[in-house]
Design a protein around this motif. Structure first.
Motif, PDB file in Angstrom:
ATOM      1  N   LEU A 187       0.864  -1.175   0.000  1.00 45.03           N
ATOM      2  CA  LEU A 187       0.000   0.000   0.000  1.00 45.03           C
ATOM      3  C   LEU A 187       0.905   1.230   0.000  1.00 45.03           C
ATOM      4  CD1 LEU A 187      -2.778   1.284   0.200  1.00 45.03           C
ATOM      5  CD2 LEU A 187      -2.752   0.863   2.661  1.00 45.03           C
ATOM      6  N   GLU A 188       1.066   1.828  -1.165  1.00 43.94           N
ATOM      7  CA  GLU A 188       2.114   2.818  -1.343  1.00 43.94           C
ATOM      8  C   GLU A 188       1.716   4.216  -0.898  1.00 43.94           C
ATOM      9  OE1 GLU A 188       4.101   0.608  -1.375  1.00 43.94           O
ATOM     10  OE2 GLU A 188       5.366   1.031  -3.088  1.00 43.94           O
ATOM     11  N   ARG A 189       2.670   4.915  -0.339  1.00 41.97           N
ATOM     12  CA  ARG A 189       2.494   6.318   0.018  1.00 41.97           C
ATOM     13  C   ARG A 189       2.819   7.194  -1.187  1.00 41.97           C
ATOM     14  NH1 ARG A 189       4.077   3.456   4.412  1.00 41.97           N
ATOM     15  NH2 ARG A 189       3.112   3.947   6.412  1.00 41.97           N
ATOM     16  N   SER A 190       2.264   8.387  -1.199  1.00 47.78           N
ATOM     17  CA  SER A 190       2.309   9.227  -2.400  1.00 47.78           C
ATOM     18  C   SER A 190       3.716   9.664  -2.777  1.00 47.78           C
ATOM     19  CB  SER A 190       1.423  10.461  -2.206  1.00 47.78           C
ATOM     20  OG  SER A 190       1.846  11.212  -1.078  1.00 47.78           O
ATOM     21  N   ARG A 191       4.613   9.818  -1.808  1.00 50.64           N
ATOM     22  CA  ARG A 191       5.929  10.366  -2.122  1.00 50.64           C
ATOM     23  C   ARG A 191       7.049   9.326  -2.065  1.00 50.64           C
ATOM     24  NH1 ARG A 191       6.003  16.326   0.862  1.00 50.64           N
ATOM     25  NH2 ARG A 191       4.082  17.114  -0.103  1.00 50.64           N
ATOM     26  N   GLN A 192       6.718   8.106  -2.336  1.00 55.13           N
ATOM     27  CA  GLN A 192       7.750   7.074  -2.274  1.00 55.13           C
ATOM     28  C   GLN A 192       8.823   7.316  -3.329  1.00 55.13           C
ATOM     29  OE1 GLN A 192       6.878   2.911  -1.315  1.00 55.13           O
ATOM     30  NE2 GLN A 192       7.635   2.385  -3.338  1.00 55.13           N
ATOM     31  N   ARG A 193      10.071   7.294  -2.891  1.00 56.25           N
ATOM     32  CA  ARG A 193      11.185   7.542  -3.798  1.00 56.25           C
ATOM     33  C   ARG A 193      11.450   6.320  -4.665  1.00 56.25           C
ATOM     34  NH1 ARG A 193      15.355  10.689   0.342  1.00 56.25           N
ATOM     35  NH2 ARG A 193      14.118  12.608   0.511  1.00 56.25           N
ATOM     36  N   ILE A 194      11.998   6.571  -5.852  1.00 54.77           N
ATOM     37  CA  ILE A 194      12.216   5.499  -6.802  1.00 54.77           C
ATOM     38  C   ILE A 194      13.149   4.425  -6.257  1.00 54.77           C
ATOM     39  CG2 ILE A 194      14.079   6.783  -7.954  1.00 54.77           C
ATOM     40  CD1 ILE A 194      13.201   5.378 -10.562  1.00 54.77           C
ATOM     41  N   GLU A 195      14.148   4.820  -5.474  1.00 55.21           N
ATOM     42  CA  GLU A 195      15.081   3.820  -4.956  1.00 55.21           C
ATOM     43  C   GLU A 195      14.400   2.872  -3.966  1.00 55.21           C
ATOM     44  OE1 GLU A 195      16.228   7.783  -2.844  1.00 55.21           O
ATOM     45  OE2 GLU A 195      15.518   7.104  -4.820  1.00 55.21           O
ATOM     46  N   VAL A 196      13.363   3.360  -3.277  1.00 54.17           N
ATOM     47  CA  VAL A 196      12.611   2.496  -2.362  1.00 54.17           C
ATOM     48  C   VAL A 196      11.845   1.449  -3.167  1.00 54.17           C
ATOM     49  CG1 VAL A 196      10.773   2.410  -0.641  1.00 54.17           C
ATOM     50  CG2 VAL A 196      12.422   4.292  -0.599  1.00 54.17           C
ATOM     51  N   THR A 197      11.201   1.887  -4.254  1.00 50.83           N
ATOM     52  CA  THR A 197      10.467   0.955  -5.111  1.00 50.83           C
ATOM     53  C   THR A 197      11.396  -0.084  -5.723  1.00 50.83           C
ATOM     54  OG1 THR A 197       8.838   2.666  -5.658  1.00 50.83           O
ATOM     55  CG2 THR A 197       8.979   0.770  -7.142  1.00 50.83           C
ATOM     56  N   LEU A 198      12.538   0.360  -6.236  1.00 48.57           N
ATOM     57  CA  LEU A 198      13.486  -0.561  -6.860  1.00 48.57           C
ATOM     58  C   LEU A 198      13.993  -1.591  -5.858  1.00 48.57           C
ATOM     59  CD1 LEU A 198      15.586   1.916  -9.050  1.00 48.57           C
ATOM     60  CD2 LEU A 198      13.705   0.430  -9.764  1.00 48.57           C
ATOM     61  N   ASN A 199      14.237  -1.158  -4.646  1.00 51.91           N
ATOM     62  CA  ASN A 199      14.725  -2.085  -3.625  1.00 51.91           C
ATOM     63  C   ASN A 199      13.652  -3.106  -3.256  1.00 51.91           C
ATOM     64  OD1 ASN A 199      16.717  -3.053  -1.828  1.00 51.91           O
ATOM     65  ND2 ASN A 199      15.774  -1.954  -0.133  1.00 51.91           N
ATOM     66  N   LYS A 200      12.406  -2.681  -3.173  1.00 50.81           N
ATOM     67  CA  LYS A 200      11.320  -3.610  -2.870  1.00 50.81           C
ATOM     68  C   LYS A 200      11.217  -4.692  -3.945  1.00 50.81           C
ATOM     69  CE  LYS A 200       8.197  -0.655  -0.191  1.00 50.81           C
ATOM     70  NZ  LYS A 200       6.848  -0.034  -0.141  1.00 50.81           N
ATOM     71  N   VAL A 201      11.213  -4.254  -5.205  1.00 53.74           N
ATOM     72  CA  VAL A 201      11.080  -5.213  -6.306  1.00 53.74           C
ATOM     73  C   VAL A 201      12.272  -6.163  -6.332  1.00 53.74           C
ATOM     74  CG1 VAL A 201      10.918  -5.484  -8.802  1.00 53.74           C
ATOM     75  CG2 VAL A 201       9.680  -3.630  -7.672  1.00 53.74           C
ATOM     76  N   ARG A 202      13.467  -5.628  -6.123  1.00 53.26           N
ATOM     77  CA  ARG A 202      14.661  -6.480  -6.107  1.00 53.26           C
ATOM     78  C   ARG A 202      14.535  -7.576  -5.055  1.00 53.26           C
ATOM     79  NH1 ARG A 202      18.699  -7.166  -2.873  1.00 53.26           N
ATOM     80  NH2 ARG A 202      18.152  -5.374  -1.564  1.00 53.26           N
ATOM     81  N   ARG A 203      14.053  -7.215  -3.879  1.00 48.19           N
ATOM     82  CA  ARG A 203      13.944  -8.204  -2.806  1.00 48.19           C
ATOM     83  C   ARG A 203      12.872  -9.243  -3.102  1.00 48.19           C
ATOM     84  NH1 ARG A 203      15.245  -5.485   3.052  1.00 48.19           N
ATOM     85  NH2 ARG A 203      16.910  -4.084   2.388  1.00 48.19           N
ATOM     86  N   TYR A 204      11.744  -8.815  -3.664  1.00 52.49           N
ATOM     87  CA  TYR A 204      10.727  -9.797  -4.033  1.00 52.49           C
ATOM     88  C   TYR A 204      11.269 -10.751  -5.105  1.00 52.49           C
ATOM     89  CZ  TYR A 204       6.950  -7.553  -1.415  1.00 52.49           C
ATOM     90  OH  TYR A 204       6.151  -7.060  -0.413  1.00 52.49           O
TER      91      TYR A 204
END
Length: 296
Positions: A187-204
């Motif tokens: 459930l994403e927050r509006s100001r999530q930085r791109i590096e946070v998203t990339l790290n999440k996907v990498r871990r999944y």
């Protein structure tokens, strides 16, 4: 208060144990329903919750409004006797009263996750049936290798962790065999930085590459497909989040029929099993899919 704790109250206590917080909208959608699916009136629900609160099963508190146009919201959580009831129901209770002392932003985020859970659990689908929801505490996984420290204690790296806001499994019966699909919810927050998203996907992606979803004591040992659901506040945020996520390697997810799927919060509440999801690796970025459709 009822002379005995009924099934609705047991469901309420377990839900509060898992989610920590719930509001009256959640109780209307998921707890206090007539057999035909109609919710009880708010006045009736209010009498029930007040009685449970007076007996020490639950407690409530107002959370400051999230915007200038909003109203303070009454939020429910477990009290001492409710925790004891959960121990009787589940055999154990993983509870810490410190979890209930949170900022309004955190509480509202948790309430939104509770409504996503209610949307999936309370709706019917022609193909899949809802099996189980896993709150943040249970959905947390560490897929790293076990090592031992200088004192012989087992350790795993903090960099091999996935921490979704929740997860659930859907089950389809194929030739008499039940086939579960595992969904993680972000459930994403509006100001999530791109590096946070990339790290999440990498871990999944690593979680899947290592086969950590297989034979999991929490999710079960029959999971063959894992999909990640990113839920955003509006369409612009959804589309930007998907563009960011595309930049991360998610090939291992794709190999097992998994996907990175993106939708808005309002669409999920309105039609969770509908064709509302965009997919990161779709050949048509504007095409919408259902939860379990093959991505083309």
């Amino acid at each position: 208060m009822p002379k005995r704790i009924g099934e609705r109250e047991e469901e309420l206590f377990v839900s509060l144990h898992d989610l920590v917080f719930a509001d009256v909208e959640y109780l209307e959608k998921y707890i206090y329903l007539h057999p035909d699916g109609r919710p009880y009136t708010r006045a009736w629900i209010s009498r029930q919750t007040r009685a449970l609160e007076q007996e020490g099963y639950i407690k409530s508190f107002p959370v400051a409004k999230a915007s200038a146009k909003g109203n303070d919201r009454l939020v429910y959580t477990l009290d001492t006797k409710g925790v004891q009831e959960v121990k009787e129901i589940l055999g154990e209770a993983d509870w810490d009263t410190r979890w209930t002392v949170r900022t309004p932003t955190y509480v509202f985020h948790s309430l939104r996750m509770s409504h996503i859970q209610a949307a999936f659990a309370s709706r019917k689908d022609d193909i899949f049936s809802f099996k189980e929801f896993f709150a943040e505490r249970r959905a947390f996984r560490n897929y790293g290798e076990v090592s031992k420290d200088s004192k012989g204690r087992e350790r795993k790296s903090s960099t091999t962790v996935i921490r979704p806001d929740g997860a659930f499994t859907l089950v389809r019966e194929v030739e008499g065999r039940k086939v579960p699909v595992l969904f993680f919810v972000e459930l994403e927050r509006s100001r999530q930085r791109i590096e946070v998203t990339l790290n999440k996907v990498r871990r999944y992606n690593e979680y899947v590459r290592k086969g950590a979803y297989q034979h999991d004591a929490v999710f079960g040992d029959d999971v063959k497909i894992v999909r990640i659901l990113f839920v955003s506040s509006n369409e612009n945020e959804r589309d930007q989040l998907m563009e960011n996520a595309k930049k991360a390697d998610h090939r291992e997810l794709v190999k097992i029929g998994g996907a990175l799927l993106f939708a808005t919060y309002e669409d999920v509440l309105a039609d969770p099993y509908g064709t509302i999801w965009k997919a990161a690796h779709s050949s048509d970025p504007d095409r919408f899919y259902s939860l379990y459709q093959r991505i083309e």
